[in-house]
Design an enzyme around this catalytic site. Sequence first.
Site, PDB file in Angstrom:
ATOM      1  N   HIS A 326      13.621  56.440  19.619  1.00 57.75           N
ATOM      2  CA  HIS A 326      12.364  56.292  20.702  1.00 57.75           C
ATOM      3  C   HIS A 326      12.284  54.940  20.856  1.00 57.75           C
ATOM      4  CE1 HIS A 326       8.365  56.245  21.993  1.00 57.75           C
ATOM      5  NE2 HIS A 326       8.089  57.500  21.958  1.00 57.75           N
ATOM      6  N   GLU A 377      -4.166  47.785  20.116  1.00 60.38           N
ATOM      7  CA  GLU A 377      -3.857  48.892  21.228  1.00 60.38           C
ATOM      8  C   GLU A 377      -5.096  49.564  21.388  1.00 60.38           C
ATOM      9  OE1 GLU A 377      -0.600  51.315  19.666  1.00 60.38           O
ATOM     10  OE2 GLU A 377       0.747  49.625  19.673  1.00 60.38           O
ATOM     11  N   TYR A 386      -2.053  64.168  24.574  1.00 57.48           N
ATOM     12  CA  TYR A 386      -1.104  63.167  24.453  1.00 57.48           C
ATOM     13  C   TYR A 386      -0.291  63.844  23.275  1.00 57.48           C
ATOM     14  CZ  TYR A 386       0.566  58.694  22.697  1.00 57.48           C
ATOM     15  OH  TYR A 386       1.511  57.775  22.389  1.00 57.48           O
TER      16      TYR A 386
END
Length: 504
Positions: A326, A377, A386
């Site tokens: 990822h 974040e 999500y």
Amino acid sequence: MTGITRLREAIVKHKENKDINIKYKTPLTVTERYEYTHGFATYNESEAVPGALPIGQNSPQRAPHGLYTEKLSGTAFTSPRHENQQSWLYRILPTSSHDNFEPVAETSEQVLPSPSPSFGKHFNAIPNQLRWDPFDFDKEASWIRSLHLVAGAGDPTMKQGIGMYIYTVGSDMPEKSAFYSADGDFLIVPQHGSLDIRTELGNLLVRPMEICVIPRGIRYHVKLVNNEPARGYILELYQGHFQLPELGPIGSNCLANARDFQIPKASFIEDYENTAWTVYGKFDGKLFEAKQHHTPFDVVAWHGLYYPYKYDLGRFNTIGSISFDHPDPSIFTVLSAPSLPHGQGTAVADFVIFPPRWLVAEGTFRPPWYHRNTMSEFMGLIAGNYDAKGAGKGGFQPAGASLHNTMSGHGPDMQTYEKASTMELTPAKVGEGSMAFMFESCLMVGVTEWGLKTCAKVQEDYNAHSWTPLKVHWKNPNSRGVSNGEQKNGVGDGKDASSIHVTK
């Protein structure tokens, strides 16, 4: 319908700019009503009346049509050419023509509802992971009163840092009023309902799945569309301006392409006789007001590099792994504001999105990995789900938010981990009809009293819901009979795990 007919219709709709997010099947509920020019950080000019722009010079002795010349500078005069942002405005009366600014009374309907940041004075800087339930609509609030400061860092008087807001609008701004922020650039992210924004330089219609940026100092007025309440997120940038991220090895295209940013065309009002307008200014987080006897929206023509703009998130060209692992979420960055004192490649603010995309990586845990980050974040969800967090009540929901501060560990919740670590890894598309985003900053972000307590939206069991239930899957190859949860630390024989050598 033949393929060529569909193609022709798509081209027509694209030219009309009325078919946004078609690739994500997002319902189009509000039709575009304005025209734009295109580009990012490109020199633009626009005139609502032919001949209103002077030719060959910026400040002639007499501007065309009896207009006043006014320079609007978003950077220092001496900034390097590639960073210099300024525009020349040709207007009926200059901005300086107004009564004195006075503080807005706390009893006013236009008062800012949450305090100003000032080097931590109003912030609670805590390491806990935070998540908020969806924020409520306010049917009574117009634009200014709807601005709730949730989190941030720094100080606008020093032009350092950021502010993060939730807005919940239920009514139009009062007629003959305008607002501007001297503190920083507003990046507006609608979640529900559309905003009809008249700025000094022209009009913007900003719908969910679109964003807009209104630079520091530019006056504007916000109306609702079809009287539908509006809700969304704002990142205020106290230092510098947003720019497109460098693409490096990606090459010359992809992510957000410059041609897809839309810039308003000049549009003006003639209202300067027997009239009264109120201009509201946010200055050091406090609200001031001044009366004037002419509209602030009287710019007949303009040219330059300093202007508001909008962008359709459906045009973001996503990049991802087609082999394994990822990639870092930086590949989803739409806009970035560098923080040069913190080192090359570091941002005081990044705007990052997580759009619908294909996952094809082989032998890979596909959701975001567990991590601790020097960056803070702040995440929001515009629509859908999500892929790294559970949805529904108590989960990560549209119009909610989360904050994972500097070096606070986070990642997928337990259910997401269990599913993603055992699923068959066939190509899969995630995020259909969904759009999550992130305001990311190199700064340690604090939370206001409103964000932590007054709003009453903090999920107190966020950690317990997400990560406390994580199971122990560790199996010591040198131990027998160890079951899940029996031994969480060490190897059970008094020896340091690092001293054990595994042989085949």
